[in-house]
Enzyme design. Structure first.
Site, PDB file in Angstrom:
ATOM      1  N   TYR A  14       8.335   5.948  20.844  1.00 34.09           N
ATOM      2  CA  TYR A  14       9.114   5.990  22.082  1.00 34.09           C
ATOM      3  C   TYR A  14       8.724   4.819  22.980  1.00 34.09           C
ATOM      4  O   TYR A  14       7.725   4.497  23.034  1.00 34.09           O
ATOM      5  CB  TYR A  14       8.548   7.215  22.734  1.00 34.09           C
ATOM      6  CG  TYR A  14       8.594   7.384  24.254  1.00 34.09           C
ATOM      7  CD1 TYR A  14       9.863   7.334  24.731  1.00 34.09           C
ATOM      8  CD2 TYR A  14       7.610   7.674  25.021  1.00 34.09           C
ATOM      9  CE1 TYR A  14      10.107   7.273  26.151  1.00 34.09           C
ATOM     10  CE2 TYR A  14       7.625   7.544  26.578  1.00 34.09           C
ATOM     11  CZ  TYR A  14       8.867   7.534  27.141  1.00 34.09           C
ATOM     12  OH  TYR A  14       9.168   7.291  28.463  1.00 34.09           O
ATOM     13  N   PHE A  15       9.660   4.272  23.321  1.00 30.95           N
ATOM     14  CA  PHE A  15       9.538   2.853  24.206  1.00 30.95           C
ATOM     15  C   PHE A  15       9.632   3.393  25.662  1.00 30.95           C
ATOM     16  O   PHE A  15      10.376   3.951  26.333  1.00 30.95           O
ATOM     17  CB  PHE A  15      10.859   2.030  23.911  1.00 30.95           C
ATOM     18  CG  PHE A  15      10.712   0.744  24.835  1.00 30.95           C
ATOM     19  CD1 PHE A  15       9.821  -0.183  24.494  1.00 30.95           C
ATOM     20  CD2 PHE A  15      11.574   0.557  25.824  1.00 30.95           C
ATOM     21  CE1 PHE A  15       9.693  -1.420  25.297  1.00 30.95           C
ATOM     22  CE2 PHE A  15      11.561  -0.629  26.500  1.00 30.95           C
ATOM     23  CZ  PHE A  15      10.764  -1.712  26.212  1.00 30.95           C
ATOM     24  N   ALA A  16       8.505   3.099  26.382  1.00 28.84           N
ATOM     25  CA  ALA A  16       8.294   3.444  27.723  1.00 28.84           C
ATOM     26  C   ALA A  16       8.495   2.297  28.664  1.00 28.84           C
ATOM     27  O   ALA A  16       7.646   1.249  28.161  1.00 28.84           O
ATOM     28  CB  ALA A  16       6.884   4.340  28.019  1.00 28.84           C
ATOM     29  N   TYR A  17       9.197   2.191  29.795  1.00 29.35           N
ATOM     30  CA  TYR A  17       9.296   1.213  30.484  1.00 29.35           C
ATOM     31  C   TYR A  17       8.912   1.545  32.084  1.00 29.35           C
ATOM     32  O   TYR A  17       9.199   0.586  32.968  1.00 29.35           O
ATOM     33  CB  TYR A  17      10.643   0.437  30.552  1.00 29.35           C
ATOM     34  CG  TYR A  17      11.792   1.631  30.816  1.00 29.35           C
ATOM     35  CD1 TYR A  17      12.198   1.780  31.661  1.00 29.35           C
ATOM     36  CD2 TYR A  17      12.341   1.984  29.625  1.00 29.35           C
ATOM     37  CE1 TYR A  17      13.172   2.774  32.231  1.00 29.35           C
ATOM     38  CE2 TYR A  17      13.407   2.971  29.802  1.00 29.35           C
ATOM     39  CZ  TYR A  17      13.833   3.456  31.022  1.00 29.35           C
ATOM     40  OH  TYR A  17      14.880   4.157  31.049  1.00 29.35           O
ATOM     41  N   GLU A  93      11.678  14.065  31.026  1.00 25.13           N
ATOM     42  CA  GLU A  93      12.792  12.898  31.338  1.00 25.13           C
ATOM     43  C   GLU A  93      13.988  13.358  31.831  1.00 25.13           C
ATOM     44  O   GLU A  93      15.213  13.041  32.074  1.00 25.13           O
ATOM     45  CB  GLU A  93      13.109  12.078  30.236  1.00 25.13           C
ATOM     46  CG  GLU A  93      11.944  11.219  29.648  1.00 25.13           C
ATOM     47  CD  GLU A  93      11.608  10.306  30.801  1.00 25.13           C
ATOM     48  OE1 GLU A  93      12.488   9.564  31.408  1.00 25.13           O
ATOM     49  OE2 GLU A  93      10.445   9.881  30.755  1.00 25.13           O
TER      50      GLU A  93
END
Length: 185
Positions: A14-17, A93
């Site tokens: 999972y790419f979190a920004y 989300e």
């Protein structure tokens, strides 16, 4: 006869920004999350907004999303999570409410391409974040060693100057204290 099917995956990347850059924020509802690496998403930019113009009740301001933007980049953290946390992450989300949609994107980490799940806001209306939301993002960027120039860019984001209480901040502070407390003897 041998099966050619691969076994089901027990984890995903999972790419979190946004606020999930901060370990304690992500682990509130997704305890399996562990840092995999820091990575860059190319040809996207970070923006702040509200789904259909409705301010986040949790954060009292705009929240992070990404949008396609050739030549730009977004830095973030790639987390490895158990598939058992997928429903919780989607819920955090607001996927079922239609605020964000999950997507698979390729990020670059140390020259390698990684396919990761991330989230993009639907019907985004641009709006500045609350100072508290931005603080959580900056703390996560520092905690995970995102590039200094990217951290400076985050710190320069103009907020909506909201000063009221946010229950999520108290929850995060308790989690941070619990993580930093010495182990019991």
């Amino acid at each position: 006869m041998e099966s050619t099917r691969s076994p089901p995956r027990s984890t995903f990347l999972y790419f979190a920004y946004g606020s999930n850059l901060l370990k304690e924020r992500l682990q509130l509802k997704n305890p399996s999350a562990t840092v995999h690496c820091v990575a860059k998403l190319e040809d996207y930019r970070l923006v702040f907004g509200n789904h259909q113009g409705r301010a986040s009740e949790r954060w009292h301001g705009g929240v992070a999303t990404i949008e396609h933007s050739p030549g730009d980049e977004v830095w973030g953290v790639v987390w490895r999570l158990s598939v058992s946390d997928l429903e919780s992450l989607d819920s955090q989300e607001n996927v079922t409410l239609g605020a964000y949609r999950p997507v698979e994107l390729t990020v670059v980490a140390d020259g390698d391409d990684l396919s990761c799940r991330t989230y993009i806001m639907n019907s985004c209306v641009y709006a500045p974040p609350s100072p508290q939301y931005l603080k959580v993002m900056v703390m996560g960027a520092e905690q995970n060693g995102l590039p200094p120039e990217y951290q400076a860019r985050l710190r320069s984001v103009k907020t909506n100057e909201y000063e009221g209480p946010l229950p999520v901040m108290a929850e995060l502070e308790r989690a941070r204290r619990a993580h930093s407390a010495p182990p019991p003897r």
